[in-house]
Enzyme design. Sequence first.
Site, PDB file in Angstrom:
ATOM      1  N   GLU A  36     118.987 -62.194  75.109  1.00 30.04           N
ATOM      2  CA  GLU A  36     119.997 -61.146  75.043  1.00 30.04           C
ATOM      3  C   GLU A  36     120.364 -60.819  76.498  1.00 30.04           C
ATOM      4  OE1 GLU A  36     118.825 -57.567  73.022  1.00 30.04           O
ATOM      5  OE2 GLU A  36     120.754 -56.620  73.457  1.00 30.04           O
ATOM      6  N   ARG A 261     103.452 -63.727  72.301  1.00 29.12           N
ATOM      7  CA  ARG A 261     104.104 -63.435  73.582  1.00 29.12           C
ATOM      8  C   ARG A 261     103.156 -63.771  74.719  1.00 29.12           C
ATOM      9  NH1 ARG A 261     108.296 -59.523  73.385  1.00 29.12           N
ATOM     10  NH2 ARG A 261     108.047 -59.188  75.603  1.00 29.12           N
ATOM     11  N   LYS A 271     112.344 -56.114  79.365  1.00 28.81           N
ATOM     12  CA  LYS A 271     113.544 -55.944  80.196  1.00 28.81           C
ATOM     13  C   LYS A 271     113.916 -54.476  80.355  1.00 28.81           C
ATOM     14  CE  LYS A 271     115.579 -59.071  77.776  1.00 28.81           C
ATOM     15  NZ  LYS A 271     116.597 -59.866  77.100  1.00 28.81           N
TER      16      LYS A 271
HETATM   17  P1  ATP Z   1     112.422 -57.987  76.242  1.00 29.56           P
HETATM   18  O1  ATP Z   1     111.440 -57.113  75.550  1.00 29.56           O
HETATM   19  O2  ATP Z   1     112.029 -58.312  77.637  1.00 29.56           O
HETATM   20  O3  ATP Z   1     113.829 -57.555  76.115  1.00 29.56           O
HETATM   21  P2  ATP Z   1     113.100 -59.825  74.262  1.00 29.56           P
HETATM   22  O4  ATP Z   1     112.237 -60.667  73.422  1.00 29.56           O
HETATM   23  O5  ATP Z   1     113.795 -58.719  73.584  1.00 29.56           O
HETATM   24  O6  ATP Z   1     112.251 -59.354  75.474  1.00 29.56           O
HETATM   25  P3  ATP Z   1     115.178 -61.719  74.509  1.00 29.56           P
HETATM   26  O7  ATP Z   1     116.239 -61.827  75.524  1.00 29.56           O
HETATM   27  O8  ATP Z   1     115.553 -61.398  73.127  1.00 29.56           O
HETATM   28  O9  ATP Z   1     114.162 -60.661  75.057  1.00 29.56           O
HETATM   29  O10 ATP Z   1     114.251 -63.008  74.549  1.00 29.56           O
HETATM   30  C1  ATP Z   1     114.718 -64.323  74.539  1.00 29.56           C
HETATM   31  C2  ATP Z   1     113.628 -65.233  74.046  1.00 29.56           C
HETATM   32  O11 ATP Z   1     112.489 -65.132  74.881  1.00 29.56           O
HETATM   33  C3  ATP Z   1     113.188 -64.860  72.648  1.00 29.56           C
HETATM   34  O12 ATP Z   1     113.085 -66.030  71.875  1.00 29.56           O
HETATM   35  C4  ATP Z   1     111.860 -64.210  72.852  1.00 29.56           C
HETATM   36  O13 ATP Z   1     111.021 -64.404  71.758  1.00 29.56           O
HETATM   37  C5  ATP Z   1     111.338 -64.896  74.105  1.00 29.56           C
HETATM   38  N1  ATP Z   1     110.415 -64.023  74.835  1.00 29.56           N
HETATM   39  C6  ATP Z   1     110.653 -62.796  75.305  1.00 29.56           C
HETATM   40  N2  ATP Z   1     109.564 -62.250  75.877  1.00 29.56           N
HETATM   41  C7  ATP Z   1     108.591 -63.195  75.782  1.00 29.56           C
HETATM   42  C8  ATP Z   1     107.207 -63.267  76.188  1.00 29.56           C
HETATM   43  N3  ATP Z   1     106.615 -62.239  76.814  1.00 29.56           N
HETATM   44  N4  ATP Z   1     106.532 -64.386  75.935  1.00 29.56           N
HETATM   45  C9  ATP Z   1     107.120 -65.430  75.323  1.00 29.56           C
HETATM   46  N5  ATP Z   1     108.401 -65.433  74.901  1.00 29.56           N
HETATM   47  C10 ATP Z   1     109.129 -64.339  75.124  1.00 29.56           C
HETATM   48 MG    MG Z   2     115.167 -59.421  71.935  1.00 26.29          MG
END
Ligand code: ATP
Ligand code: MG
Length: 560
Positions: A36, A261, A271
């Site tokens: 995102e 994660r 983020k």
């Molecule tokens: P954040 O909480 O930082 O916003 P998010 O999962 O909402 O993390 P996205 O931009 O939706 O952020 O993530 C893109 C991809 O990265 C998704 O497939 C998510 O599952 C993966 N991802 C995000 N954080 C992690 C993590 N700590 N370890 C492994 N994969 C991750």
């Molecule tokens: Mg997300």
Amino acid sequence: MSGSESTASNFIEEIIESDLQRKGTEWKVHTRFPPEPNGYLHIGHAKSICLNFGLAEKYDGITNLRFDDTNPATEDTVYVESIKEDIRWLGFDWEDREYYASDYFDQLYHFALYLIKKGKAYVDDSTVDEIAGMKGTPTRPGQESPFRARSVEENTQLFSEMKEGKYPDGSKVLRAKIDMSSPNMHFRDPVLYRIKRATHHRTGDDWCIYPMYDFAHGQSDSIEEITYSLCTLEFENHRPLYDWFIEQLEIFPSRQIEFARLNVAYMITSKRKLLRLVEEGYVSGWDDPRMPTIAGLRRRGYTPAALRNFADRVGIAKRDNLIEISLLEYFIREDLNKIASRVMVVHDPVKLIIENYEEGKFEDLEADNNPEDPSAGSRMLPFGREIYIDRKDWMEDPPRKYFRLGPDRTVRLKHAYIIHCHNHTKDADGNVTEIRCTYYPNSKSGSDVSGIKAKGTLHWVSVPHAAKGEIREYDILFTDPEPTTHEDRDFIEFLNPSSLQVIEHAAFEPSLLEVTSGRHYQFFRTGYFVTDPDSRPGYPIFNKVVGLRDSWGKKMKNKK
Ligand code: ATP
Ligand code: MG
């Protein structure tokens, strides 16, 4: 893959290999990385990027880059650009497969109409709070909305009027009609669309209704015919809902597989929280070298190879766990040991005078750039009567096993001569101000015939040639390994007040005046460093990447 020999190294690869065997060569490994664009990528995303692109590389498949941009309020093209830069820097290529969930807004709208037509979705005039209040709990069923029984015709009309902008923000939503008493809360008539007048970074003001993440993500996978939709564990209990959408809409059955994660001790990977550090000025920006963002790690001096090796080594798990920073540091040391040029920098200079070296005379001594890599060549180091050594390398009354310099002691100067100390001066506080030595002219490195033994080797810089510059040393950004897990405390409370230390009085060997940004060095006996983009002509600035040895065990013991 040839034959039936398994090469799977984790449960996802096992699933893929069994699919490839059952479905034959027609079956394609097609993954996607779906960020995102509401912030910079962090180390957890690096893990996900390596996993998605890595599986496609291994099984001869392809990976899409898809921006999951369904929330116009928080998304921005600045983030889109930074995300692309970071993925490229890590060494992965999505070729021409750059997609956006917002490209599918029209299609998603028609999916919603189709559900309405099947009697599987309805427009609800309840407020957000009312909907939440009627949701029930996992052990208590929810209540059905008074608007649930609307006819297909009425729902169709209301939904298209929502799209046309007839209703104010928040006055209506579209909900799936599933089961208000399902034990899975996601089945209790989840919201699919909301009204929100916000300018989207790509579709501008074309839309005033936006799909919820749960109604966009899985369908986007299906539209792109993603075969393996990998995501983190928190989406495990959303999977039945995604499968329900696939069944109802009769679309491509992407298979979701969840993995744990990546969590690294003392780092935060959210983020939203990282944005707070930036917005509230606790760090200098998304690329502050203390940040666990890819941009921050890059500026700190981490290399793509180190991050990729780290991601590989961490592997994937089905349960959340916490990885030590020392593992990450191991991989950067391993990489930098191969590629970093060795140079001499004296952090805390004290003057040393070689009394039997002719005044005004200088000589150039040859110094290899990297003993691990002969192709790195060598450079010339100016040497003369006055040099700087590090204050730490001097002790007036040293213990027995001390191999550095002190009264009546002998050491070797790296790439130069053996010296012997016989005098020194001190200031009123007892700090050494000047050290006086003699050198052995026949002890030159490479052609030493002196027969003299020196146990320690010190680094040094010629006084008249010393360059000025800055060193930025970093410590962990948080003092708690999991600063975001304390329910009653804000993670900001755990910020380490001394995470940055600036050293402005170091003496640099003169070759460091000609620095290029992003170049790696090993400062002899001190650690690995990288030039910072803040460097100015004639004033290099270096970020400390990591020390030469793992200091974590010791550091943690001292903290206890
Ligand atoms: P954040 O909480 O930082 O916003 P998010 O999962 O909402 O993390 P996205 O931009 O939706 O952020 O993530 C893109 C991809 O990265 C998704 O497939 C998510 O599952 C993966 N991802 C995000 N954080 C992690 C993590 N700590 N370890 C492994 N994969 C991750
Ligand atoms: Mg997300």
